[in-house]
Design a protein around this motif. Sequence first.
Motif, PDB file in Angstrom:
ATOM      1  N   PRO A 134      40.709  46.911 -41.179  1.00 35.99           N
ATOM      2  CA  PRO A 134      41.948  46.127 -41.247  1.00 35.99           C
ATOM      3  C   PRO A 134      42.191  45.330 -39.964  1.00 35.99           C
ATOM      4  CG  PRO A 134      42.459  48.410 -40.775  1.00 35.99           C
ATOM      5  CD  PRO A 134      40.970  48.355 -41.040  1.00 35.99           C
ATOM      6  N   ALA A 135      41.313  44.381 -39.710  1.00 42.19           N
ATOM      7  CA  ALA A 135      41.408  43.546 -38.516  1.00 42.19           C
ATOM      8  C   ALA A 135      41.727  42.115 -38.927  1.00 42.19           C
ATOM      9  CB  ALA A 135      40.095  43.591 -37.733  1.00 42.19           C
ATOM     10  N   MET A 136      42.569  41.457 -38.155  1.00 42.12           N
ATOM     11  CA  MET A 136      42.995  40.097 -38.465  1.00 42.12           C
ATOM     12  C   MET A 136      42.529  39.147 -37.364  1.00 42.12           C
ATOM     13  SD  MET A 136      44.511  37.808 -40.301  1.00 42.12           S
ATOM     14  CE  MET A 136      45.233  38.845 -41.579  1.00 42.12           C
ATOM     15  N   ALA A 137      41.547  38.324 -37.675  1.00 47.03           N
ATOM     16  CA  ALA A 137      41.069  37.317 -36.727  1.00 47.03           C
ATOM     17  C   ALA A 137      41.992  36.109 -36.796  1.00 47.03           C
ATOM     18  CB  ALA A 137      39.638  36.919 -37.053  1.00 47.03           C
ATOM     19  N   VAL A 138      42.651  35.806 -35.699  1.00 48.36           N
ATOM     20  CA  VAL A 138      43.608  34.707 -35.687  1.00 48.36           C
ATOM     21  C   VAL A 138      42.985  33.486 -35.027  1.00 48.36           C
ATOM     22  CG1 VAL A 138      45.880  33.918 -34.919  1.00 48.36           C
ATOM     23  CG2 VAL A 138      45.566  36.287 -35.654  1.00 48.36           C
ATOM     24  N   ASP A 139      42.526  32.561 -35.855  1.00 44.20           N
ATOM     25  CA  ASP A 139      42.044  31.277 -35.353  1.00 44.20           C
ATOM     26  C   ASP A 139      43.171  30.263 -35.509  1.00 44.20           C
ATOM     27  OD1 ASP A 139      42.147  30.738 -38.048  1.00 44.20           O
ATOM     28  OD2 ASP A 139      40.074  30.065 -38.228  1.00 44.20           O
ATOM     29  N   THR A 140      42.871  28.984 -35.303  1.00 47.43           N
ATOM     30  CA  THR A 140      43.916  27.964 -35.389  1.00 47.43           C
ATOM     31  C   THR A 140      44.506  27.875 -36.793  1.00 47.43           C
ATOM     32  OG1 THR A 140      42.237  26.254 -35.808  1.00 47.43           O
ATOM     33  CG2 THR A 140      42.923  26.586 -33.520  1.00 47.43           C
ATOM     34  N   HIS A 141      43.677  28.116 -37.814  1.00 49.98           N
ATOM     35  CA  HIS A 141      44.173  28.054 -39.193  1.00 49.98           C
ATOM     36  C   HIS A 141      45.152  29.194 -39.472  1.00 49.98           C
ATOM     37  CE1 HIS A 141      41.366  24.886 -40.050  1.00 49.98           C
ATOM     38  NE2 HIS A 141      40.310  25.654 -39.877  1.00 49.98           N
ATOM     39  N   VAL A 142      44.767  30.401 -39.135  1.00 52.37           N
ATOM     40  CA  VAL A 142      45.632  31.556 -39.374  1.00 52.37           C
ATOM     41  C   VAL A 142      46.930  31.420 -38.582  1.00 52.37           C
ATOM     42  CG1 VAL A 142      45.867  34.054 -39.091  1.00 52.37           C
ATOM     43  CG2 VAL A 142      43.708  33.098 -39.902  1.00 52.37           C
ATOM     44  N   PHE A 143      46.827  30.977 -37.347  1.00 55.02           N
ATOM     45  CA  PHE A 143      48.009  30.804 -36.499  1.00 55.02           C
ATOM     46  C   PHE A 143      48.971  29.807 -37.133  1.00 55.02           C
ATOM     47  CE2 PHE A 143      50.474  29.259 -32.912  1.00 55.02           C
ATOM     48  CZ  PHE A 143      50.671  30.400 -32.138  1.00 55.02           C
ATOM     49  N   ARG A 144      48.436  28.655 -37.564  1.00 57.83           N
ATOM     50  CA  ARG A 144      49.262  27.592 -38.130  1.00 57.83           C
ATOM     51  C   ARG A 144      49.887  28.014 -39.467  1.00 57.83           C
ATOM     52  NH1 ARG A 144      45.558  24.345 -38.342  1.00 57.83           N
ATOM     53  NH2 ARG A 144      44.930  24.380 -40.523  1.00 57.83           N
ATOM     54  N   VAL A 145      49.076  28.538 -40.357  1.00 59.20           N
ATOM     55  CA  VAL A 145      49.558  28.872 -41.698  1.00 59.20           C
ATOM     56  C   VAL A 145      50.588  29.993 -41.656  1.00 59.20           C
ATOM     57  CG1 VAL A 145      48.883  29.796 -43.949  1.00 59.20           C
ATOM     58  CG2 VAL A 145      47.477  28.048 -42.842  1.00 59.20           C
ATOM     59  N   SER A 146      50.337  31.018 -40.867  1.00 57.55           N
ATOM     60  CA  SER A 146      51.271  32.134 -40.811  1.00 57.55           C
ATOM     61  C   SER A 146      52.612  31.707 -40.247  1.00 57.55           C
ATOM     62  CB  SER A 146      50.688  33.287 -39.990  1.00 57.55           C
ATOM     63  OG  SER A 146      50.413  32.877 -38.656  1.00 57.55           O
ATOM     64  N   LYS A 147      52.600  30.755 -39.313  1.00 58.32           N
ATOM     65  CA  LYS A 147      53.858  30.247 -38.761  1.00 58.32           C
ATOM     66  C   LYS A 147      54.578  29.380 -39.788  1.00 58.32           C
ATOM     67  CE  LYS A 147      54.506  30.063 -34.473  1.00 58.32           C
ATOM     68  NZ  LYS A 147      55.304  30.832 -33.478  1.00 58.32           N
ATOM     69  N   ARG A 148      53.847  28.494 -40.455  1.00 57.74           N
ATOM     70  CA  ARG A 148      54.481  27.600 -41.435  1.00 57.74           C
ATOM     71  C   ARG A 148      55.051  28.368 -42.616  1.00 57.74           C
ATOM     72  NH1 ARG A 148      50.234  22.492 -41.774  1.00 57.74           N
ATOM     73  NH2 ARG A 148      50.938  21.411 -39.886  1.00 57.74           N
ATOM     74  N   LEU A 149      54.333  29.357 -43.091  1.00 64.27           N
ATOM     75  CA  LEU A 149      54.814  30.120 -44.238  1.00 64.27           C
ATOM     76  C   LEU A 149      56.019  30.993 -43.885  1.00 64.27           C
ATOM     77  CD1 LEU A 149      51.492  31.309 -45.945  1.00 64.27           C
ATOM     78  CD2 LEU A 149      53.094  29.577 -46.779  1.00 64.27           C
ATOM     79  N   GLY A 150      56.195  31.243 -42.586  1.00 63.77           N
ATOM     80  CA  GLY A 150      57.290  32.113 -42.179  1.00 63.77           C
ATOM     81  C   GLY A 150      56.907  33.580 -42.184  1.00 63.77           C
ATOM     82  N   LEU A 151      55.615  33.868 -42.053  1.00 69.74           N
ATOM     83  CA  LEU A 151      55.143  35.254 -42.045  1.00 69.74           C
ATOM     84  C   LEU A 151      55.334  35.907 -40.689  1.00 69.74           C
ATOM     85  CD1 LEU A 151      51.792  34.805 -44.018  1.00 69.74           C
ATOM     86  CD2 LEU A 151      54.000  35.567 -44.914  1.00 69.74           C
ATOM     87  N   VAL A 152      55.414  35.102 -39.641  1.00 73.16           N
ATOM     88  CA  VAL A 152      55.608  35.632 -38.293  1.00 73.16           C
ATOM     89  C   VAL A 152      56.813  34.951 -37.663  1.00 73.16           C
ATOM     90  CG1 VAL A 152      53.158  36.142 -38.018  1.00 73.16           C
ATOM     91  CG2 VAL A 152      54.033  33.945 -37.247  1.00 73.16           C
ATOM     92  N   THR A 153      57.363  35.555 -36.644  1.00 73.14           N
ATOM     93  CA  THR A 153      58.558  35.030 -36.001  1.00 73.14           C
ATOM     94  C   THR A 153      58.222  33.841 -35.111  1.00 73.14           C
ATOM     95  OG1 THR A 153      58.317  36.498 -34.090  1.00 73.14           O
ATOM     96  CG2 THR A 153      59.581  37.321 -35.980  1.00 73.14           C
TER      97      THR A 153
END
Length: 227
Positions: A134-153
């Motif tokens: 259960p590891a989450m690699a955060v690249d530019t795509h993951v960073f951008r999408v998670s912020k836009r969707l509102g998944l992270v603060t």
Amino acid sequence: MLKKERYRLLVDYFTQNFPEPETELAYTNPYELIIAVVLSAQCTDKRVNLVTPALFEAFPTPEHLAAATPEEIFPYIKSISYPNNKAKHLAGLGKMLVEKFNSEIPDTVEQLVKLPGVGRKTANVIVSVIWNQPAMAVDTHVFRVSKRLGLVTKTAKTPLEVEKQLVTNLPKDLVAKAHHWLILHGRYICVARRPKCEECPLTHFCAFFQKYYPNIPDDPENKVGGA
């Protein structure tokens, strides 16, 4: 909308429509994958896949890579971004795999980040793809999408902060899959400059969409111009 609900809707959509996501990097074993991931830093998977067949043929095992110099590796990866540095990383990676890890790819993030050219993101890719951890690699795509969707603060300013929030809120058994879901969504739909909201199936819970297109019903049939 509560963050918990956004996560539920994300998981519901992708488990129904994309239940078995996979990396787009071409590989046949853990050794090939770690090389491909190192090469993919600031480079497209498509470009990496064009050069790795000849590279894997020339250096098929950690022992072959360990015996090579950066100068011998460079011609195979010269079309990749930052080829000089990556040639040095691969030469060092091969040597350390042989000398420190008995030619085996480590199965923990803590050990993987000791390898030349392997940062936390690369290590997370390896343990999630190869061992389904259960590891989450955060690249530019993951960073951008998670912020836009509102998944992270909004206060999550670094990849590590985003990683921690995603891992905390996603079902443990789906973290590895969610890594691919977010990457691929960012690569093809939620692109950086002009997100394709008119094609996106996630607008009904997307914070970005709700902020910039508040008067458009959350209906997949609606077409929205690029942001």
